[in-house]
Scaffold this motif. Structure first.
Motif, PDB file in Angstrom:
ATOM      1  N   VAL A 137      42.694 -35.254 -20.775  1.00 31.34           N
ATOM      2  CA  VAL A 137      43.977 -35.824 -21.505  1.00 31.34           C
ATOM      3  C   VAL A 137      45.086 -35.296 -21.718  1.00 31.34           C
ATOM      4  O   VAL A 137      46.317 -35.628 -21.315  1.00 31.34           O
ATOM      5  CB  VAL A 137      43.237 -36.663 -22.677  1.00 31.34           C
ATOM      6  N   GLY A 138      44.954 -33.985 -22.025  1.00 36.59           N
ATOM      7  CA  GLY A 138      46.070 -33.000 -22.028  1.00 36.59           C
ATOM      8  C   GLY A 138      46.730 -32.709 -21.124  1.00 36.59           C
ATOM      9  O   GLY A 138      47.876 -32.792 -20.849  1.00 36.59           O
ATOM     10  N   ARG A 192      36.015 -33.656 -30.123  1.00 33.88           N
ATOM     11  CA  ARG A 192      36.299 -34.289 -31.466  1.00 33.88           C
ATOM     12  C   ARG A 192      37.122 -35.516 -30.396  1.00 33.88           C
ATOM     13  O   ARG A 192      37.865 -35.342 -29.566  1.00 33.88           O
ATOM     14  CB  ARG A 192      37.342 -33.573 -31.802  1.00 33.88           C
ATOM     15  N   GLN A 193      36.969 -36.621 -31.168  1.00 34.15           N
ATOM     16  CA  GLN A 193      37.948 -37.834 -30.697  1.00 34.15           C
ATOM     17  C   GLN A 193      39.134 -37.592 -31.361  1.00 34.15           C
ATOM     18  O   GLN A 193      39.491 -36.758 -32.137  1.00 34.15           O
ATOM     19  CB  GLN A 193      36.943 -39.034 -31.229  1.00 34.15           C
ATOM     20  N   ALA A 194      40.306 -38.433 -30.977  1.00 31.13           N
ATOM     21  CA  ALA A 194      41.505 -38.315 -31.384  1.00 31.13           C
ATOM     22  C   ALA A 194      41.499 -38.120 -32.801  1.00 31.13           C
ATOM     23  O   ALA A 194      42.550 -37.691 -33.455  1.00 31.13           O
ATOM     24  CB  ALA A 194      42.709 -39.225 -30.670  1.00 31.13           C
ATOM     25  N   GLN A 242      32.534 -33.834 -23.521  1.00 28.96           N
ATOM     26  CA  GLN A 242      33.862 -34.212 -24.430  1.00 28.96           C
ATOM     27  C   GLN A 242      34.885 -33.221 -24.466  1.00 28.96           C
ATOM     28  O   GLN A 242      36.148 -33.857 -24.261  1.00 28.96           O
ATOM     29  CB  GLN A 242      33.285 -34.560 -25.787  1.00 28.96           C
ATOM     30  N   ALA A 243      34.748 -31.918 -24.493  1.00 30.83           N
ATOM     31  CA  ALA A 243      35.836 -31.083 -24.457  1.00 30.83           C
ATOM     32  C   ALA A 243      36.509 -31.143 -23.196  1.00 30.83           C
ATOM     33  O   ALA A 243      38.103 -30.951 -23.228  1.00 30.83           O
ATOM     34  CB  ALA A 243      35.430 -29.460 -24.545  1.00 30.83           C
ATOM     35  N   ARG A 289      36.581 -34.006 -21.277  1.00 28.69           N
ATOM     36  CA  ARG A 289      37.456 -34.917 -21.184  1.00 28.69           C
ATOM     37  C   ARG A 289      38.804 -35.003 -22.055  1.00 28.69           C
ATOM     38  O   ARG A 289      39.930 -35.153 -21.584  1.00 28.69           O
ATOM     39  CB  ARG A 289      36.614 -36.110 -21.975  1.00 28.69           C
ATOM     40  N   ASN A 290      38.767 -34.178 -23.184  1.00 23.69           N
ATOM     41  CA  ASN A 290      40.005 -34.042 -24.062  1.00 23.69           C
ATOM     42  C   ASN A 290      40.930 -33.074 -23.063  1.00 23.69           C
ATOM     43  O   ASN A 290      42.190 -33.079 -23.162  1.00 23.69           O
ATOM     44  CB  ASN A 290      39.691 -33.500 -25.256  1.00 23.69           C
ATOM     45  N   THR A 291      40.480 -32.146 -22.244  1.00 23.63           N
ATOM     46  CA  THR A 291      41.220 -31.152 -21.444  1.00 23.63           C
ATOM     47  C   THR A 291      42.080 -32.369 -20.495  1.00 23.63           C
ATOM     48  O   THR A 291      43.215 -32.186 -20.162  1.00 23.63           O
ATOM     49  CB  THR A 291      40.389 -30.364 -20.925  1.00 23.63           C
ATOM     50  N   GLN A 351      40.230 -27.047 -26.404  1.00 21.50           N
ATOM     51  CA  GLN A 351      39.731 -28.333 -26.730  1.00 21.50           C
ATOM     52  C   GLN A 351      38.448 -28.500 -26.951  1.00 21.50           C
ATOM     53  O   GLN A 351      37.638 -27.682 -26.440  1.00 21.50           O
ATOM     54  CB  GLN A 351      40.075 -29.403 -25.388  1.00 21.50           C
TER      55      GLN A 351
END
Length: 136
Positions: free
Chosen positions: A62-63, A37-39, A55-56, A58-60, A34
């Protein structure tokens, strides 16, 4: 699922992560690398290592949530950082600490590796995070 984190006596201490995780469960969750980046693909925190780490992660998160998991289920994290040097550890850890409470990432971290690389994905990407979790 239960994950037990620890650092046995005789292993390097202190470090910002546990050396060992023991998980029980049957469902493996692997979150691919991740980035910040935003979606919709919009870059987040260009040129800012701390901001990109946050942010990376945060994206992790979400996954993990998409698979029914959380950071409490994570056995291992792998960080890839471009142009790594030891002087960057403060910015790196600042990014981790900034977002930890928000995403439920306990500190010290689960077992983790930080790998310095020359280049990731696109020139503005400074960090990538991968996670492995285990669920019942």
């Amino acid at each position: 699922m239960t994950v037990q984190y620890f650092t046995p006596e005789g292993m390097l201490q202190p470090v910002p992560y546990h050396h060992v995780a023991v998980g029980t469960g049957t469902k493996h969750v692997h979150v691919s690398g991740q980035i910040a980046r935003q979606a919709d693909g919009t870059p987040v925190a260009p040129g800012d290592l701390a901001g990109q780490v946050a942010q990376a992660l945060r994206n992790t998160s979400v996954g993990l949530a998409g698979a029914g998991a959380s950071f409490a289920d994570v056995l291992r994290l792998t960080f890839y950082v471009t142009q790594w040097s030891p002087e960057k550890i403060g910015d790196f850890m600042s990014g981790v600490e900034t977002v930890a409470d928000e995403i439920g990432l306990r500190l010290p971290l689960p077992p983790a590796s930080l790998i310095g690389v020359e280049y990731l994905f696109e020139p503005d990407v400074l960090v990538e995070v991968e996670a492995t979790a285990l669920l019942d």
